[in-house]
Motif scaffolding. Structure first.
Motif, PDB file in Angstrom:
ATOM      1  N   ASP A  46      21.348 -14.642 112.891  1.00 17.42           N
ATOM      2  CA  ASP A  46      20.792 -14.202 111.612  1.00 17.42           C
ATOM      3  C   ASP A  46      19.970 -15.323 110.977  1.00 17.42           C
ATOM      4  O   ASP A  46      20.408 -16.475 110.942  1.00 17.42           O
ATOM      5  CB  ASP A  46      21.904 -13.849 110.613  1.00 17.42           C
ATOM      6  CG  ASP A  46      22.759 -12.686 111.044  1.00 17.42           C
ATOM      7  OD1 ASP A  46      22.411 -12.016 112.025  1.00 17.42           O
ATOM      8  OD2 ASP A  46      23.786 -12.447 110.376  1.00 17.42           O
ATOM      9  N   ALA A  69      23.089 -17.835 110.610  1.00 18.14           N
ATOM     10  CA  ALA A  69      24.441 -17.359 110.935  1.00 18.14           C
ATOM     11  C   ALA A  69      24.504 -16.956 112.399  1.00 18.14           C
ATOM     12  O   ALA A  69      23.508 -16.526 112.992  1.00 18.14           O
ATOM     13  CB  ALA A  69      24.822 -16.174 110.055  1.00 18.14           C
ATOM     14  N   ASN A  71      27.010 -14.513 114.835  1.00 21.77           N
ATOM     15  CA  ASN A  71      28.082 -13.515 114.846  1.00 21.77           C
ATOM     16  C   ASN A  71      28.348 -13.089 116.278  1.00 21.77           C
ATOM     17  O   ASN A  71      27.425 -12.997 117.081  1.00 21.77           O
ATOM     18  CB  ASN A  71      27.685 -12.273 114.037  1.00 21.77           C
ATOM     19  CG  ASN A  71      27.286 -12.611 112.627  1.00 21.77           C
ATOM     20  OD1 ASN A  71      27.943 -13.370 111.945  1.00 21.77           O
ATOM     21  ND2 ASN A  71      26.177 -12.050 112.184  1.00 21.77           N
ATOM     22  N   GLY A  81      32.188 -14.424 112.639  1.00 24.16           N
ATOM     23  CA  GLY A  81      30.918 -15.092 112.402  1.00 24.16           C
ATOM     24  C   GLY A  81      31.086 -16.418 111.688  1.00 24.16           C
ATOM     25  O   GLY A  81      32.101 -16.663 111.029  1.00 24.16           O
ATOM     26  N   VAL A  82      30.094 -17.273 111.833  1.00 26.10           N
ATOM     27  CA  VAL A  82      29.995 -18.521 111.082  1.00 26.10           C
ATOM     28  C   VAL A  82      28.587 -18.584 110.502  1.00 26.10           C
ATOM     29  O   VAL A  82      27.634 -18.101 111.110  1.00 26.10           O
ATOM     30  CB  VAL A  82      30.283 -19.771 111.951  1.00 26.10           C
ATOM     31  CG1 VAL A  82      31.715 -19.789 112.430  1.00 26.10           C
ATOM     32  CG2 VAL A  82      29.339 -19.866 113.111  1.00 26.10           C
ATOM     33  N   ASP A  83      28.476 -19.149 109.296  1.00 24.69           N
ATOM     34  CA  ASP A  83      27.151 -19.242 108.687  1.00 24.69           C
ATOM     35  C   ASP A  83      27.031 -20.507 107.871  1.00 24.69           C
ATOM     36  O   ASP A  83      28.022 -21.083 107.427  1.00 24.69           O
ATOM     37  CB  ASP A  83      26.853 -18.002 107.834  1.00 24.69           C
ATOM     38  CG  ASP A  83      27.847 -17.769 106.727  1.00 24.69           C
ATOM     39  OD1 ASP A  83      27.848 -18.535 105.749  1.00 24.69           O
ATOM     40  OD2 ASP A  83      28.621 -16.793 106.821  1.00 24.69           O
ATOM     41  N   ASN A  85      24.493 -22.063 104.659  1.00 24.90           N
ATOM     42  CA  ASN A  85      23.514 -21.715 103.634  1.00 24.90           C
ATOM     43  C   ASN A  85      23.234 -22.961 102.809  1.00 24.90           C
ATOM     44  O   ASN A  85      24.133 -23.742 102.512  1.00 24.90           O
ATOM     45  CB  ASN A  85      24.078 -20.605 102.748  1.00 24.90           C
ATOM     46  CG  ASN A  85      23.109 -20.156 101.688  1.00 24.90           C
ATOM     47  OD1 ASN A  85      21.957 -19.861 101.986  1.00 24.90           O
ATOM     48  ND2 ASN A  85      23.555 -20.109 100.446  1.00 24.90           N
ATOM     49  N   SER A  98      30.687 -21.496 106.139  1.00 22.46           N
ATOM     50  CA  SER A  98      31.845 -20.600 106.097  1.00 22.46           C
ATOM     51  C   SER A  98      32.023 -19.834 107.406  1.00 22.46           C
ATOM     52  O   SER A  98      31.100 -19.715 108.201  1.00 22.46           O
ATOM     53  CB  SER A  98      31.720 -19.614 104.933  1.00 22.46           C
ATOM     54  OG  SER A  98      30.593 -18.791 105.085  1.00 22.46           O
ATOM     55  N   ARG A 100      33.932 -16.058 108.941  1.00 20.13           N
ATOM     56  CA  ARG A 100      34.328 -14.755 108.428  1.00 20.13           C
ATOM     57  C   ARG A 100      34.741 -13.805 109.543  1.00 20.13           C
ATOM     58  O   ARG A 100      34.351 -13.966 110.694  1.00 20.13           O
ATOM     59  CB  ARG A 100      33.205 -14.133 107.605  1.00 20.13           C
ATOM     60  CG  ARG A 100      31.914 -13.911 108.384  1.00 20.13           C
ATOM     61  CD  ARG A 100      30.827 -13.440 107.455  1.00 20.13           C
ATOM     62  NE  ARG A 100      29.563 -13.228 108.141  1.00 20.13           N
ATOM     63  CZ  ARG A 100      28.548 -12.603 107.622  1.00 20.13           C
ATOM     64  NH1 ARG A 100      28.632 -12.093 106.408  1.00 20.13           N
ATOM     65  NH2 ARG A 100      27.433 -12.459 108.293  1.00 20.13           N
ATOM     66  N   ARG A 169      22.127 -11.914  99.988  1.00 18.77           N
ATOM     67  CA  ARG A 169      21.373 -12.367 101.155  1.00 18.77           C
ATOM     68  C   ARG A 169      20.588 -11.204 101.753  1.00 18.77           C
ATOM     69  O   ARG A 169      21.059 -10.077 101.762  1.00 18.77           O
ATOM     70  CB  ARG A 169      22.306 -12.889 102.251  1.00 18.77           C
ATOM     71  CG  ARG A 169      23.088 -14.113 101.870  1.00 18.77           C
ATOM     72  CD  ARG A 169      24.010 -14.520 102.980  1.00 18.77           C
ATOM     73  NE  ARG A 169      24.678 -15.778 102.689  1.00 18.77           N
ATOM     74  CZ  ARG A 169      25.489 -16.388 103.520  1.00 18.77           C
ATOM     75  NH1 ARG A 169      25.754 -15.873 104.705  1.00 18.77           N
ATOM     76  NH2 ARG A 169      26.042 -17.527 103.183  1.00 18.77           N
ATOM     77  N   ARG A 173      18.046  -9.979 111.834  1.00 20.97           N
ATOM     78  CA  ARG A 173      19.141 -10.176 112.787  1.00 20.97           C
ATOM     79  C   ARG A 173      18.619  -9.946 114.198  1.00 20.97           C
ATOM     80  O   ARG A 173      18.084  -8.883 114.510  1.00 20.97           O
ATOM     81  CB  ARG A 173      20.275  -9.218 112.455  1.00 20.97           C
ATOM     82  CG  ARG A 173      21.473  -9.335 113.347  1.00 20.97           C
ATOM     83  CD  ARG A 173      22.675  -8.629 112.741  1.00 20.97           C
ATOM     84  NE  ARG A 173      23.180  -9.420 111.615  1.00 20.97           N
ATOM     85  CZ  ARG A 173      23.815  -8.908 110.577  1.00 20.97           C
ATOM     86  NH1 ARG A 173      24.035  -7.619 110.502  1.00 20.97           N
ATOM     87  NH2 ARG A 173      24.236  -9.688 109.609  1.00 20.97           N
TER      88      ARG A 173
END
Length: 176
Positions: A46, A69, A71, A81-83, A85, A98, A100, A169, A173
């Motif tokens: 992403d 990100a 996912n 997922g990890v992102d 920002n 973060s 998730r 956001r 993707r």
């Protein structure tokens, strides 16, 4: 003579069997089943823009930013997922990292390929005022092709000492 006759008869028998029977014709037309828009397992990248609105006593302030990100869906409806920002907060650039868990609900009817989703997780926000965070949110993804989608999502983040924030956001993707 016997040495020539036997191979000749065997060859003749094989040749005549090649012409035996009737021509096979297809009587029914079969339609190919289209590939699903949302696969059982897929990896996603992403790229997004964001706006963060600080709530309560968050010293980081409001700001525009963006991020990246990754996912991975290990089943059609569930993924992780990890992102990361970054946004221009009050007086300093703020970083937010973060992880998730994502639950999506694909809707595939004809050429329409959308998936509403919800997520939750935790992370870390830092720029000088370091704080651990928890977040929850939801979004909607539209697949333009099997490998490209557009998404929009919102999340609320809870930080220590009531350093909360809300974030919106939108992005692109890429699906692999």
């Amino acid at each position: 003579m016997k040495k020539i006759a036997f191979p000749m008869l065997a060859s003749l028998a094989l040749i005549t069997s090649a012409f035996a029977g009737q021509e096979v014709k297809e009587s029914k037309e079969y339609k190919a089943i289209p590939d699903p828009c949302f696969k059982d397992t897929e990896f996603q990248l992403d790229l997004f823009g964001s706006y963060t609105d600080s709530v309560n006593r968050n010293p980081n302030g409001d700001g525009f930013g963006g991020g990246l990100a990754f996912n991975y869906f290990f089943m059609k409806y569930l993924g992780i997922g990890v992102d990361g920002n970054v946004f221009d907060g009050t007086g300093a650039v703020t970083w937010d990292v973060s992880g998730r868990i994502i639950a999506r609900f694909p809707i595939e009817t004809g050429s329409l390929c959308i998936a509403p989703y919800i997520f939750g997780g935790g992370g870390y926000e830092f720029d000088g005022a370091d704080v651990g965070t928890f977040h929850a949110g939801g979004g909607l993804e539209w697949r333009a092709t099997h490998t490209l989608g557009l998404f929009g999502e919102g999340r609320y983040t809870w930080g220590a000492d009531e350093q909360d924030s809300a974030q919106v956001r939108a992005g692109v993707r890429f699906v692999f």
